[in-house]
Design a protein around this motif. Structure first.
Motif, mmCIF file in Angstrom:
data_model
loop_
_atom_site.group_PDB
_atom_site.id
_atom_site.type_symbol
_atom_site.label_atom_id
_atom_site.label_comp_id
_atom_site.label_asym_id
_atom_site.label_seq_id
_atom_site.Cartn_x
_atom_site.Cartn_y
_atom_site.Cartn_z
ATOM 1 N N GLY A 1 8.387 -0.023 13.081
ATOM 2 C CA GLY A 1 8.970 -1.013 12.158
ATOM 3 C C GLY A 1 9.587 -2.228 12.829
ATOM 4 N N LYS A 2 9.326 -2.408 14.135
ATOM 5 C CA LYS A 2 9.941 -3.523 14.865
ATOM 6 C C LYS A 2 9.469 -4.877 14.323
ATOM 7 N N THR B 1 3.255 2.090 2.249
ATOM 8 C CA THR B 1 3.850 2.438 3.541
ATOM 9 C C THR B 1 5.330 2.087 3.556
ATOM 10 N N ASN C 1 0.820 -1.209 0.000
ATOM 11 C CA ASN C 1 0.000 0.000 0.000
ATOM 12 C C ASN C 1 0.858 1.265 0.000
ATOM 13 N N PRO D 1 8.628 3.104 19.346
ATOM 14 C CA PRO D 1 7.184 3.346 19.445
ATOM 15 C C PRO D 1 6.383 2.497 18.469
ATOM 16 N N SER D 2 5.094 2.496 18.678
ATOM 17 C CA SER D 2 4.214 1.724 17.820
ATOM 18 C C SER D 2 4.318 2.200 16.375
ATOM 19 N N GLY D 3 4.406 1.259 15.455
ATOM 20 C CA GLY D 3 4.480 1.600 14.035
ATOM 21 C C GLY D 3 5.863 1.973 13.565
ATOM 22 N N GLU E 1 7.157 -8.780 21.372
ATOM 23 C CA GLU E 1 6.380 -8.352 22.540
ATOM 24 C C GLU E 1 5.903 -9.539 23.372
HETATM 25 N N1 LIG Z 1 0.927 -5.798 6.070
HETATM 26 C C1 LIG Z 1 1.087 -4.472 6.087
HETATM 27 N N2 LIG Z 1 0.620 -3.741 5.059
HETATM 28 C C2 LIG Z 1 0.772 -2.419 5.052
HETATM 29 N N3 LIG Z 1 1.375 -1.723 5.999
HETATM 30 C C3 LIG Z 1 1.870 -2.389 7.065
HETATM 31 C C4 LIG Z 1 1.738 -3.801 7.159
HETATM 32 N N4 LIG Z 1 2.309 -4.205 8.311
HETATM 33 C C5 LIG Z 1 2.778 -3.091 8.905
HETATM 34 N N5 LIG Z 1 2.512 -1.987 8.168
HETATM 35 C C6 LIG Z 1 2.886 -0.618 8.482
HETATM 36 O O1 LIG Z 1 4.303 -0.577 8.591
HETATM 37 C C7 LIG Z 1 4.693 0.237 9.676
HETATM 38 C C8 LIG Z 1 5.553 -0.562 10.651
HETATM 39 O O2 LIG Z 1 4.746 -1.592 11.207
HETATM 40 P P1 LIG Z 1 5.288 -2.613 12.283
HETATM 41 O O3 LIG Z 1 4.263 -3.629 12.469
HETATM 42 O O4 LIG Z 1 6.644 -3.053 11.878
HETATM 43 O O5 LIG Z 1 5.386 -1.686 13.570
HETATM 44 P P2 LIG Z 1 5.779 -2.078 15.058
HETATM 45 O O6 LIG Z 1 6.997 -1.319 15.373
HETATM 46 O O7 LIG Z 1 5.850 -3.539 15.216
HETATM 47 O O8 LIG Z 1 4.544 -1.512 15.855
HETATM 48 P P3 LIG Z 1 3.839 -2.091 17.186
HETATM 49 O O9 LIG Z 1 4.709 -1.708 18.330
HETATM 50 O O10 LIG Z 1 2.534 -1.359 17.226
HETATM 51 O O11 LIG Z 1 3.695 -3.545 16.996
HETATM 52 C C9 LIG Z 1 3.416 0.775 10.287
HETATM 53 O O12 LIG Z 1 3.191 2.052 9.740
HETATM 54 C C10 LIG Z 1 2.355 -0.184 9.813
HETATM 55 O O13 LIG Z 1 1.132 0.480 9.671
#
Ligand SMILES: Nc1ncnc2c1ncn2[C@@H]1O[C@H](COP(=O)(O)OP(=O)(O)OP(=O)(O)O)[C@@H](O)[C@H]1O
Ligand SMILES: [Mg+2]
Lengths: 296, 230
Positions: free
Chosen positions: B40-41, B15, B13, B36-38, B163
């Motif tokens: 990229g972890k 991102t 999409n 933080p959330s989002g 997590e």
């Molecule tokens: N399958 C997907 N399709 C589109 N965008 C995605 C997908 N998976 C994650 N994202 C986007 O990629 C970015 C990183 O996501 P990711 O899941 O790696 O974050 P995170 O650090 O694990 O967050 P959290 O702590 O909330 O788990 C975010 O903006 C998320 O919206």
């Protein structure tokens, strides 16, 4: 590196799954049974027809009348030339006296044909064909032979028989093809249901490092069980139906016109054909069902 | 050993989840990945497990080059990893033991190996007496310990946890972290994703901080300050 298998695991997984969605499994087996029954019935009718009409087919010959100016010796000499024509199985020389005797025997007691002079009859060859469907061409070719005055056949009977056989064969083929597709569709949806019920397990398996083949196996096995079950049920039903129809046909007073072949000598072949078809439907159906699941 | 070189990841999409990440984790290390959330972890973990492929950059995991790994090799690469999730992901209708046995059957282990290994890992996570219970008869902390036992059961080179304490109270969380520390001391590399600052700061480990798809700090004996922004 190679994947090692624990067959106890594979089989118990496959078996368990069948009963967790019993109705779909039942539907799948029923479809396979229908498919096999129709396939089997058409084949058995065809085998019987072949057997019953093989005499008729042998009879499908035509007569080649010899020019009256030729002596019997000259006429006999034409045999090689006629037999060299493509599609002619053999030619049999019949003298006019023999022809008269045969004819009078066929219509014995019929005053219309009594005491005809033998000059009414001509010397002739009975020409037997290899392939009945090429009657017209062959007849024309024989007519070209110098010394052959005319030919006579009953093409309507021969062609009619061939046409009916071809139509029946075509209808059977289409019906079986449709049923095969429906069986595949239903069985693959049954297995899809199984994969859906177990999508979390599949995800865990893949996470733990299961190979695609390993993930696929229990589902393929499930498909195989459904296919074999359908084949066995279908086989015994086929046997029953055949026996019933056979008795009904044999019971009528059609003067032994139709001889119904006994089932037992064909049983092994029917069973084999059913098992192979059932297994194929099962395996292909399950492969189709889990194809999407393995792309992780 | 894990090596990410200039890794970028854009989802379908559009991102941009990772915007050039360099990370090296050696055998035997214990690493917290925080942010933080989002940020990229989870994306990094999914790249490591070959669930998704990088858009650009080079990626090595335990001797496998994921840039040109064949689909046939992926399962064998995954066997070098033990994965743990926030939601445990146990099979509910199987007992604790059966869950572990299943994980070993999947890689074709023999019954003898299975018996020995299952007892060992159950002992390691302190659940020897709960082997015949089903997951819904266990507390969250116990369920996560089962998940850890399952991750360990095939003797992976590395444990990856996304997590793992997200669903647990602070006391249970600490227990789980201490268990992972113990496992690390026994020789397994451990990579833990978390955003629980308190918990990270109780341990003196390497902390890699990621924000908005970029690594912003990487310190051994590190300290996690959630308020840090650049
Ligand atoms: N399958 C997907 N399709 C589109 N965008 C995605 C997908 N998976 C994650 N994202 C986007 O990629 C970015 C990183 O996501 P990711 O899941 O790696 O974050 P995170 O650090 O694990 O967050 P959290 O702590 O909330 O788990 C975010 O903006 C998320 O919206
Ligand atoms: Mg995440």
């Amino acid at each position: 590196m190679r994947q090692r298998y624990n067959f106890k695991y594979l089989f118990s997984e496959g078996f368990h799954s069948i009963f967790t969605h019993g109705f779909m499994s039942f539907a799948a087996v029923c479809m396979i049974v229908c498919c096999l029954l129709i396939m089997g019935s058409f084949s058995l009718v065809a085998v019987n027809a072949q057997h019953n009409f093989s005499d008729l087919e042998k009879d499908n010959q035509f007569s080649a009348y010899i020019d009256e100016t030729l002596s019997q010796e000259e006429a006999r000499a034409l045999q090689d030339e006629i037999e060299a024509i493509p599609n002619v199985a053999r030619a049999e020389f019949v003298t006019k006296e023999q022809a008269q005797a045969d004819f009078e025997a066929d219509y014995e007691g019929n005053p219309l044909f009594e005491d005809l002079p033998s000059t009414v009859y001509r010397d002739r060859f009975h020409v037997y064909l290899e392939d009945l469907s090429k009657l017209t061409e062959t007849e024309a070719a024989v007519k070209q032979v110098a010394g052959v005055a005319d030919t006579y056949s009953a093409p309507e009977i021969a062609e009619g028989f061939t046409v009916i056989r071809n139509i029946a064969g075509g209808v059977a083929l289409i019906l079986v093809a449709i049923l095969l597709l429906v069986s595949l569709f239903i069985i693959s949806n049954t297995i899809k249901l199984a994969t859906f019920n177990r999508r979390e397990e599949i995800a865990i398996m893949k996470m733990c490092g299961a190979t695609n083949a390993f993930v696929r196996w229990p589902f393929v096995f499930e498909g195989m069980i459904l296919g074999v079950t359908g084949a066995l049920v279908g086989f015994f039903l086929q046997w029953g139906v055949y026996a019933l129809v056979g008795r009904a046909v044999g019971g009528t007073d059609t003067i032994d016109l139709i001889k119904v072949l006994p089932f037992q000598p064909m049983a092994l072949w029917v069973l084999l054909a059913f098992l192979i078809t059932g297994l194929l439907i099962g395996v292909v159906g399950s492969m189709l069902a889990i194809r999407k699941f393995l792309q992780v | 050993m894990i090596r990410l070189i200039d890794i970028q990841k854009s989802y379908d999409n559009g991102t941009k989840a990772l915007k050039g990440v360099n990370l090296r984790i050696d055998d035997g290390e214990f690493v917290f990945l925080v942010g933080p959330s989002g940020s990229g972890k989870s994306t990094i973990l999914k790249l490591i497990t070959a669930e998704i492929a990088p858009t650009a950059g080079r990626l090595m995991v335990n001797g496998y080059n994921l840039n040109n790994i064949t689909p046939r090799q992926v399962p064998y690469m995954r066997r070098t990893l033990g994965v743990i999730f926030q939601d445990f992901r146990l099979i509910e209708k199987k007992t604790v033991k059966e869950n572990l046995i299943f994980a070993m059957q999947v890689v074709g282990a023999s019954s003898r190996e299975i018996r020995k290994r299952v007892a060992y890992v159950l002992d390691l996570v302190g659940l020897l007496d709960k082997g015949d219970q089903r997951p819904d008869q266990l507390s969250g902390g116990e369920q996560q310990r089962v998940a850890i036992a399952r991750a360990l059961v095939n003797n992976p080179q590395m444990i990856i946890a996304d997590e793992p304490t997200g669903n647990l109270d602070p006391m249970r969380s600490l227990e789980i972290m201490m268990l992972l520390e113990r496992i690390n001391e026994l020789g397994t590399t451990v990579l833990v994703v978390t955003h629980e600052r308190e918990l990270v700061n109780r341990f003196s480990k390497r902390v890699v901080a990621i924000e908005n798809g970029r690594i912003i700090s990487d310190e051994t004996g590190g300290y996690y300050n959630n308020e840090t922004t650049i």
